[in-house]
Motif scaffolding. Structure first.
Motif, PDB file in Angstrom:
ATOM      1  N   MET A 186      42.668  80.475  25.862  1.00  0.00           N
ATOM      2  CA  MET A 186      42.483  81.364  24.747  1.00  0.00           C
ATOM      3  C   MET A 186      43.231  82.693  24.853  1.00  0.00           C
ATOM      4  N   PRO A 187      44.176  82.878  25.769  1.00  0.00           N
ATOM      5  CA  PRO A 187      44.890  84.157  25.816  1.00  0.00           C
ATOM      6  C   PRO A 187      45.679  84.413  24.537  1.00  0.00           C
ATOM      7  N   ASN A 188      46.118  83.352  23.867  1.00  0.00           N
ATOM      8  CA  ASN A 188      46.875  83.518  22.640  1.00  0.00           C
ATOM      9  C   ASN A 188      46.021  84.173  21.552  1.00  0.00           C
ATOM     10  N   ARG A 189      44.767  83.826  21.509  1.00  0.00           N
ATOM     11  CA  ARG A 189      43.852  84.395  20.517  1.00  0.00           C
ATOM     12  C   ARG A 189      43.698  85.903  20.738  1.00  0.00           C
ATOM     13  N   TYR A 190      43.531  86.331  21.976  1.00  0.00           N
ATOM     14  CA  TYR A 190      43.382  87.756  22.277  1.00  0.00           C
ATOM     15  C   TYR A 190      44.668  88.518  22.010  1.00  0.00           C
ATOM     16  N   ALA A 191      45.795  87.892  22.210  1.00  0.00           N
ATOM     17  CA  ALA A 191      47.075  88.534  21.916  1.00  0.00           C
ATOM     18  C   ALA A 191      47.196  88.810  20.419  1.00  0.00           C
ATOM     19  N   TRP A 192      46.780  87.875  19.592  1.00  0.00           N
ATOM     20  CA  TRP A 192      46.828  88.079  18.142  1.00  0.00           C
ATOM     21  C   TRP A 192      45.858  89.176  17.700  1.00  0.00           C
ATOM     22  N   ILE A 193      44.692  89.201  18.312  1.00  0.00           N
ATOM     23  CA  ILE A 193      43.722  90.253  17.993  1.00  0.00           C
ATOM     24  C   ILE A 193      44.276  91.616  18.384  1.00  0.00           C
ATOM     25  N   ALA A 194      44.885  91.719  19.553  1.00  0.00           N
ATOM     26  CA  ALA A 194      45.472  92.977  20.006  1.00  0.00           C
ATOM     27  C   ALA A 194      46.630  93.399  19.103  1.00  0.00           C
ATOM     28  N   LEU A 195      47.438  92.442  18.686  1.00  0.00           N
ATOM     29  CA  LEU A 195      48.546  92.746  17.786  1.00  0.00           C
ATOM     30  C   LEU A 195      48.028  93.255  16.436  1.00  0.00           C
ATOM     31  N   GLY A 196      47.020  92.614  15.896  1.00  0.00           N
ATOM     32  CA  GLY A 196      46.442  93.044  14.630  1.00  0.00           C
ATOM     33  C   GLY A 196      45.798  94.418  14.736  1.00  0.00           C
ATOM     34  N   LEU A 197      45.100  94.677  15.822  1.00  0.00           N
ATOM     35  CA  LEU A 197      44.479  95.977  16.031  1.00  0.00           C
ATOM     36  C   LEU A 197      45.536  97.066  16.189  1.00  0.00           C
ATOM     37  N   GLY A 198      46.598  96.768  16.914  1.00  0.00           N
ATOM     38  CA  GLY A 198      47.691  97.728  17.067  1.00  0.00           C
ATOM     39  C   GLY A 198      48.382  98.025  15.749  1.00  0.00           C
ATOM     40  N   ALA A 199      48.589  97.011  14.923  1.00  0.00           N
ATOM     41  CA  ALA A 199      49.211  97.218  13.616  1.00  0.00           C
ATOM     42  C   ALA A 199      48.308  98.048  12.713  1.00  0.00           C
ATOM     43  N   TYR A 200      47.018  97.816  12.773  1.00  0.00           N
ATOM     44  CA  TYR A 200      46.077  98.605  11.973  1.00  0.00           C
ATOM     45  C   TYR A 200      46.096 100.077  12.381  1.00  0.00           C
ATOM     46  N   ILE A 201      46.091 100.339  13.667  1.00  0.00           N
ATOM     47  CA  ILE A 201      46.125 101.719  14.164  1.00  0.00           C
ATOM     48  C   ILE A 201      47.436 102.393  13.792  1.00  0.00           C
ATOM     49  N   ALA A 202      48.559 101.681  13.916  1.00  0.00           N
ATOM     50  CA  ALA A 202      49.854 102.251  13.545  1.00  0.00           C
ATOM     51  C   ALA A 202      49.898 102.593  12.058  1.00  0.00           C
ATOM     52  N   PHE A 203      49.374 101.709  11.215  1.00  0.00           N
ATOM     53  CA  PHE A 203      49.339 101.977   9.782  1.00  0.00           C
ATOM     54  C   PHE A 203      48.443 103.171   9.470  1.00  0.00           C
ATOM     55  N   ALA A 204      47.280 103.236  10.100  1.00  0.00           N
ATOM     56  CA  ALA A 204      46.355 104.347   9.852  1.00  0.00           C
ATOM     57  C   ALA A 204      46.981 105.679  10.263  1.00  0.00           C
TER      58      ALA A 204
END
Length: 75
Positions: free
Chosen positions: A1-19
């Motif tokens: 499941m490391p791929n799942r956590y990588a996608w979550i981290a990528l989405g969280l990083g994109a959200y923070i960058a947009f904010a």
């Protein structure tokens, strides 16, 4: 499941960058400006905005505009 956590981290990083990129200048002024800086008519974001009037230590300026580039801050 490391791929799942990588996608979550990528989405969280994109959200923070947009904010951060859309952070309102009015809010940043209220939270972070020193007491000696007074601005009115603030519009835009932290990265690109303007103020109708600004004064600091007795110096007044009208029609203040700013444009910040994020890339040099990272380098």
């Amino acid at each position: 499941m490391p791929n799942r956590y990588a996608w979550i981290a990528l989405g969280l990083g994109a959200y923070i960058a947009f904010a951060l990129s859309m952070f309102p200048a009015v809010t940043a002024y209220r939270w972070f400006a020193p007491d000696t800086l007074h601005m009115s008519g603030i519009d835009g974001t932290v990265w690109s905005g303007r103020a109708a009037l600004a004064s600091a230590n007795g110096l007044s300026v009208r029609d203040v505009r700013w444009q910040l580039d994020a890339l040099p801050l990272l380098i």
